[in-house]
Design a protein around this motif. Structure first.
Motif, PDB file in Angstrom:
ATOM      1  N   ALA A  70       0.827  -1.208   0.000  1.00 36.97           N
ATOM      2  CA  ALA A  70       0.000   0.000   0.000  1.00 36.97           C
ATOM      3  C   ALA A  70       0.859   1.255   0.000  1.00 36.97           C
ATOM      4  N   VAL A  71       1.958   1.242   0.763  1.00 40.47           N
ATOM      5  CA  VAL A  71       2.868   2.395   0.777  1.00 40.47           C
ATOM      6  C   VAL A  71       3.476   2.601  -0.612  1.00 40.47           C
ATOM      7  N   ASP A  72       3.859   1.537  -1.298  1.00 36.27           N
ATOM      8  CA  ASP A  72       4.413   1.658  -2.650  1.00 36.27           C
ATOM      9  C   ASP A  72       3.383   2.263  -3.602  1.00 36.27           C
ATOM     10  N   ASP A  73       2.118   1.845  -3.500  1.00 37.83           N
ATOM     11  CA  ASP A  73       1.087   2.380  -4.379  1.00 37.83           C
ATOM     12  C   ASP A  73       0.855   3.870  -4.145  1.00 37.83           C
ATOM     13  N   LEU A  74       1.113   4.328  -2.932  1.00 37.78           N
ATOM     14  CA  LEU A  74       0.883   5.735  -2.591  1.00 37.78           C
ATOM     15  C   LEU A  74       2.176   6.546  -2.608  1.00 37.78           C
ATOM     16  N   GLU A  75       3.171   6.058  -3.306  1.00 36.59           N
ATOM     17  CA  GLU A  75       4.481   6.716  -3.283  1.00 36.59           C
ATOM     18  C   GLU A  75       4.402   8.155  -3.786  1.00 36.59           C
ATOM     19  N   ILE A  76       3.691   8.388  -4.913  1.00 33.93           N
ATOM     20  CA  ILE A  76       3.624   9.732  -5.482  1.00 33.93           C
ATOM     21  C   ILE A  76       2.881  10.670  -4.541  1.00 33.93           C
ATOM     22  N   ALA A  77       1.699  10.237  -4.037  1.00 31.48           N
ATOM     23  CA  ALA A  77       0.933  11.085  -3.129  1.00 31.48           C
ATOM     24  C   ALA A  77       1.711  11.365  -1.858  1.00 31.48           C
ATOM     25  N   ALA A  78       2.462  10.383  -1.372  1.00 30.33           N
ATOM     26  CA  ALA A  78       3.253  10.596  -0.167  1.00 30.33           C
ATOM     27  C   ALA A  78       4.372  11.591  -0.415  1.00 30.33           C
ATOM     28  N   ALA A  79       4.996  11.504  -1.603  1.00 32.48           N
ATOM     29  CA  ALA A  79       6.084  12.442  -1.915  1.00 32.48           C
ATOM     30  C   ALA A  79       5.552  13.865  -2.043  1.00 32.48           C
ATOM     31  N   GLU A  80       4.365  14.023  -2.655  1.00 30.67           N
ATOM     32  CA  GLU A  80       3.818  15.365  -2.826  1.00 30.67           C
ATOM     33  C   GLU A  80       3.414  15.982  -1.496  1.00 30.67           C
ATOM     34  N   SER A  81       2.914  15.148  -0.575  1.00 34.01           N
ATOM     35  CA  SER A  81       2.447  15.684   0.709  1.00 34.01           C
ATOM     36  C   SER A  81       3.501  15.648   1.800  1.00 34.01           C
ATOM     37  N   ARG A 105      -5.220  15.560   5.401  1.00 33.05           N
ATOM     38  CA  ARG A 105      -4.133  16.038   6.245  1.00 33.05           C
ATOM     39  C   ARG A 105      -4.390  17.477   6.670  1.00 33.05           C
ATOM     40  N   ALA A 106      -3.721  17.886   7.752  1.00 37.23           N
ATOM     41  CA  ALA A 106      -3.823  19.268   8.222  1.00 37.23           C
ATOM     42  C   ALA A 106      -3.018  20.168   7.290  1.00 37.23           C
ATOM     43  N   PRO A 107      -3.523  21.362   6.989  1.00 35.23           N
ATOM     44  CA  PRO A 107      -2.822  22.226   6.041  1.00 35.23           C
ATOM     45  C   PRO A 107      -1.496  22.778   6.561  1.00 35.23           C
ATOM     46  N   ASP A 108      -1.291  22.742   7.873  1.00 30.54           N
ATOM     47  CA  ASP A 108      -0.106  23.388   8.446  1.00 30.54           C
ATOM     48  C   ASP A 108       1.008  22.402   8.794  1.00 30.54           C
ATOM     49  N   ARG A 109       0.833  21.110   8.519  1.00 34.48           N
ATOM     50  CA  ARG A 109       1.880  20.147   8.862  1.00 34.48           C
ATOM     51  C   ARG A 109       1.794  18.931   7.951  1.00 34.48           C
ATOM     52  N   GLY A 116      -4.082  14.361  11.053  1.00 31.02           N
ATOM     53  CA  GLY A 116      -4.832  15.192  10.117  1.00 31.02           C
ATOM     54  C   GLY A 116      -5.917  16.006  10.786  1.00 31.02           C
ATOM     55  N   ILE A 117      -6.969  16.300   9.984  1.00 29.04           N
ATOM     56  CA  ILE A 117      -8.028  17.195  10.450  1.00 29.04           C
ATOM     57  C   ILE A 117      -8.992  16.492  11.394  1.00 29.04           C
ATOM     58  N   GLY A 118      -8.978  15.185  11.426  1.00 28.09           N
ATOM     59  CA  GLY A 118      -9.825  14.443  12.346  1.00 28.09           C
ATOM     60  C   GLY A 118     -11.248  14.311  11.868  1.00 28.09           C
ATOM     61  N   GLY A 164     -17.138  19.067   0.539  1.00 27.38           N
ATOM     62  CA  GLY A 164     -17.448  19.223  -0.871  1.00 27.38           C
ATOM     63  C   GLY A 164     -16.366  18.611  -1.750  1.00 27.38           C
ATOM     64  N   LYS A 165     -16.757  18.292  -3.000  1.00 25.56           N
ATOM     65  CA  LYS A 165     -15.798  17.661  -3.920  1.00 25.56           C
ATOM     66  C   LYS A 165     -14.698  18.629  -4.338  1.00 25.56           C
ATOM     67  N   ASP A 166     -14.938  19.924  -4.203  1.00 27.60           N
ATOM     68  CA  ASP A 166     -13.897  20.890  -4.546  1.00 27.60           C
ATOM     69  C   ASP A 166     -12.802  20.916  -3.486  1.00 27.60           C
ATOM     70  N   ALA A 167     -13.212  20.734  -2.213  1.00 28.73           N
ATOM     71  CA  ALA A 167     -12.222  20.750  -1.138  1.00 28.73           C
ATOM     72  C   ALA A 167     -11.429  19.447  -1.088  1.00 28.73           C
ATOM     73  N   TYR A 168     -12.123  18.319  -1.158  1.00 29.09           N
ATOM     74  CA  TYR A 168     -11.472  17.012  -1.101  1.00 29.09           C
ATOM     75  C   TYR A 168     -12.109  16.126  -2.165  1.00 29.09           C
ATOM     76  N   PRO A 169     -11.391  15.807  -3.230  1.00 35.14           N
ATOM     77  CA  PRO A 169     -11.973  14.981  -4.284  1.00 35.14           C
ATOM     78  C   PRO A 169     -12.179  13.547  -3.816  1.00 35.14           C
ATOM     79  N   GLY A 170     -13.026  12.829  -4.558  1.00 35.31           N
ATOM     80  CA  GLY A 170     -13.288  11.422  -4.240  1.00 35.31           C
ATOM     81  C   GLY A 170     -14.762  11.114  -4.310  1.00 35.31           C
ATOM     82  N   SER A 171     -15.068   9.801  -4.294  1.00 37.76           N
ATOM     83  CA  SER A 171     -16.452   9.361  -4.430  1.00 37.76           C
ATOM     84  C   SER A 171     -17.135   9.078  -3.102  1.00 37.76           C
ATOM     85  N   GLY A 172     -16.405   9.100  -2.003  1.00 42.28           N
ATOM     86  CA  GLY A 172     -17.004   8.803  -0.702  1.00 42.28           C
ATOM     87  C   GLY A 172     -17.279   7.329  -0.473  1.00 42.28           C
TER      88      GLY A 172
END
Length: 562
Positions: free
Chosen positions: A412-423, A457-461, A484-486, A504-512
C-alpha cells in the motif's frame, strides 16, 4: 400394584407403524399421529386419578414400617418380660432358696448341739447350737427381705419361724440353760416331744424349700420360653424383611422398570425416525402421564418437522432466487464495466476535444458548460469504477490464505508513493501479524486508510501516519493513526456509509466510498472497524481481525502477486 398390568401396548400394525426398511417422512408421520386418535394427540386422555409411583411407595413403605414396628414392639415386650423374670429369679427366688437351705442347716446345727449337750452335759457340745442361732438370724433376715410381696413365701416363712420358736422354747432353750457337768434331766424327759417338734419344723422347712424350688423351676421355664419366643420373633422379622425385599423388587419391576422399558422402547422407535409410532401409556399414573407428555412432544416434533420442511423449501426457493439475482448483478457489473464505460469514455473524450479545440473561441458561459460536462463524465467514470470495486469485495477475491500484513502495508505504501512524496507523508508501523484472509482485499484496506490519512491532512503540517497492532484474546486489534483534520464524533458512523461525504468535492476529491469499502473488507474477514472518538489531534481508525489458530497451519500462504 396391578394397574400397570391393565394397560396393553397399542397394536403395532396401525396406520402409524413404520414399514420395515423405510423411514417415514414428516408428512406421513403427522398423518399417522392424527390417525392414532384423540387419546394420543396433544389433547391427550384425561387423567384417571390412579395411584402414582410415590403413592405406591408411600403405601408399601408405611405398611412395611407398621409390620416391622409391631414385630419390634412384640420383641420389646418379650425383652421386658424376660428381663423381669430373670431379675426375679436371680435377685429374689434363687437367693431365697439359698437362704432357706442355710436356715435349715442352722436349725440342724442347733438340734445337733442341743442333743449332744443333753446326752453328755459337756459345754463344747453347745457350740454348734450357739453358731446355729447366729446363722438362723441371718437366714431369717434375708428370707424376710427376699419374700416380701409374695404371700405364699411369707406364709411359709412364718410357719417355719413359728415351729422353730416352739422347738426352741420347749426343747433347745431349757436344755442349753441346764448346768454343765451332768446330762440335763429335761433332755431325757422331753426327748419324744423334741423329736416331734423338730420333725414338724423340718416338714415346714421342706415345704418352704419345695415352694421356692417350684417357683425357680417355673421362672426358669418362663425364661426359656421367652428366649424361644424371642428367637421366633427374630426369625419372623428376618422372613418379613426378605418378603418385603422380594415385594419391593417385584413392585419396582412391574410398576417402574417394565413401564419405563416400554416407554424407552417406544421412544427409540420415534428417535429412529418413526414419528407416527405412539408412546404407550402404562404403569402408575405418573408414568402414564410421562408417556403422554412424551407422546405429545413427539406429535409436536412431527408438526415442527413438517413446518421445518416447508421453511426449508421456502429457503431453498429464496436461495435459488438469490443465486439468480446474483447472476443478474454479475451481468449488470459486467455491463457497467464494459458497455457503460465506453459511452462515458466517448462523452468525456469529445467534451475534452471541444474544450481543447474551441477554448477561447466561444463565450465564457460555453467554456463553463463544456467544463461541467467533462467533469461530470470523469466523475461518473470514477463512481462506476469505485462501485464495481465495492461490489467485488467478498465476491471476486474470496480465497483465504495466510497473509502477512507487513507485506500488505508495504504494498500500500508503494502504491501511494507519489501522493506521499507530494504531501511529505511519513509512515511508521509496528510489526504486524499474519492473518487468514485475502491479500488483495487486505492490501486495498491499508491503501484506502493510508490514502485517507494523506488526503485529509492538516494544512499546516505534513502527514505522520502510524500503524499499530496488539493481540487481545482471539482478535488482533490494529489501528491507523494520523495527525490530520480528524473526524467529529457525530460523524463516526456516517463516514462508513457508501457515497457519504463530509466535505465538498472541490475541497477534497473522491467518491465517498473508501471507508465503506474498508468496512466491507473487515466484515468479510470476521472483524469490526470504527473511529476512535476519544483520540485527539487527528484521526484514529481501529479495526480487528481474527487471530490465526493452530489448526490453520496447513493453510498454504498465498503467493505474492496473486
Amino acid at each position: 400394584m396391578s394397574q400397570q398390568d391393565q394397560a396393553v401396548r397399542p397394536d403395532q400394525s396401525h396406520s402409524g407403524a413404520q414399514v420395515p426398511g423405510h423411514r417415514r417422512t414428516a408428512a406421513s408421520a403427522a398423518t399417522a399421529a392424527t390417525a392414532a386418535g384423540p387419546d394420543l394427540r396433544r389433547g391427550r386422555a384425561p387423567r384417571d386419578g390412579g395411584w402414582t409411583t410415590r403413592r405406591y411407595l408411600a403405601f408399601g413403605t408405611g405398611a412395611a414400617l407398621i409390620l416391622l414396628a409391631a414385630l419390634s414392639a412384640l420383641i420389646a415386650v418379650d425383652f421386658q418380660h424376660t428381663s423381669a423374670t430373670s431379675d426375679r429369679l436371680v435377685n429374689r427366688t434363687a437367693p431365697a432358696l439359698t437362704a432357706s437351705v442355710r436356715l435349715e442347716a442352722a436349725m440342724i446345727n442347733q438340734e445337733t448341739g442341743v442333743r449332744g449337750y443333753g446326752l453328755t452335759g459337756q459345754t463344747p457340745f453347745l457350740q454348734p447350737y450357739i453358731n446355729g442361732l447366729a446363722e438362723q438370724r441371718d437366714a431369717i433376715a434375708a428370707l424376710t427381705t427376699l419374700t416380701a410381696g409374695d404371700r405364699q413365701q411369707a406364709a411359709d416363712l412364718a410357719t417355719v419361724q413359728s415351729r422353730a420358736a416352739a422347738w426352741q422354747e420347749r426343747i433347745a432353750t431349757p436344755i442349753a440353760a441346764s448346768p454343765a457337768g451332768a446330762p440335763p434331766a429335761v433332755a431325757a424327759q422331753r426327748a419324744s416331744e423334741g423329736l416331734t417338734l423338730f420333725n414338724a419344723l423340718r416338714t415346714a422347712m421342706s415345704a418352704e424349700q419345695s415352694q421356692l424350688q417350684n417357683t425357680t423351676t417355673v421362672e426358669t421355664a418362663a425364661i426359656k420360653h421367652a428366649y424361644a419366643q424371642r428367637d421366633a420373633l427374630f426369625t419372623a422379622i428376618g422372613l418379613t424383611v426378605l418378603v418385603l425385599v422380594l415385594l419391593v423388587f417385584e413392585g419396582l419391576r412391574r410398576g417402574v422398570t417394565k413401564p419405563l422399558t416400554m416407554i424407552s422402547t417406544d421412544t427409540r422407535e420415534v428417535t429412529a425416525g418413526d414419528f407416527g409410532h405412539p408412546v404407550a401409556a402404562t404403569g402408575p399414573a405418573d408414568l402414564r402421564e410421562l408417556a403422554l407428555d412424551i407422546d405429545a412432544m413427539r406429535e409436536r416434533l412431527a408438526e415442527e418437522l413438517i413446518a421445518t420442511n416447508r421453511d426449508r423449501q421456502a429457503l431453498d426457493a429464496q436461495a435459488r432466487e438469490l443465486r439468480r439475482s446474483n447472476q443478474e448483478l454479475e451481468q449488470f457489473a459486467y455491463v457497467a464495466s464494459h458497455d457503460l464505460q465506453e459511452p462515458l469514455r466517448k462523452v468525456a473524450s469529445f467534451c475534452q476535444l471541444l474544450q481543447r479545440r474551441y477554448a477561447g473561441q466561444l463565450d465564457d458561459r460555453a467554456d463553463q458548460y463544456i467544463g461541467y460536462a467533462v467533469d461530470g463524465a470523469e466523475r461518473m467514470q470514477k463512481l462506476i469504477t469505485d462501485l464495481l470495486a465495492f461490489s467485488r469485495v467478498g465476491r471476486v477475491h474470496h480465497d483465504h490464505a495466510l497473509v502477512n500484513l507487513d507485506d500488505c502495508f508495504a504494498a500500500a505504501v508503494d502504491d501511494l508513493e507519489i501522493a506521499a512524496a507530494e504531501s511529505g507523508a511519513e509512515f511508521e508501523s509496528d510489526p504486524l501479524p499474519t492473518v487468514n484472509g485475502d491479500t488483495t482485499q487486505l492490501t486495498l484496506l491499508f491503501q484506502n486508510l493510508l490514502a485517507n490519512a494523506i488526503k485529509f491532512r492538516a494544512p499546516d503540517r505534513p502527514p505522520r501516519i502510524r500503524v499499530s497492532a496488539e493481540r487481545v484474546g482471539p482478535m488482533w486489534h490494529l489501528a491507523v493513526t494520523d495527525n490530520g483534520i480528524g473526524i467529529a464524533p457525530e460523524y463516526a458512523e456516517r463516514v462508513f456509509l457508501i457515497f457519504q461525504r463530509l466535505h465538498g468535492k472541490d475541497a477534497y476529491p473522491g467518491s465517498g466510498i473508501g471507508l465503506a469499502m474498508c468496512r466491507k473488507i473487515v466484515d468479510f474477514h470476521g472483524g469490526t472497524i470504527g473511529v476512535d472518538t476519544g483520540h485527539q489531534d487527528g484521526t484514529r481508525i481501529t479495526f480487528t481481525l481474527p487471530v490465526v489458530e493452530e489448526s490453520t497451519e496447513d493453510v498454504v500462504e498465498e503467493p505474492e502477486g496473486s
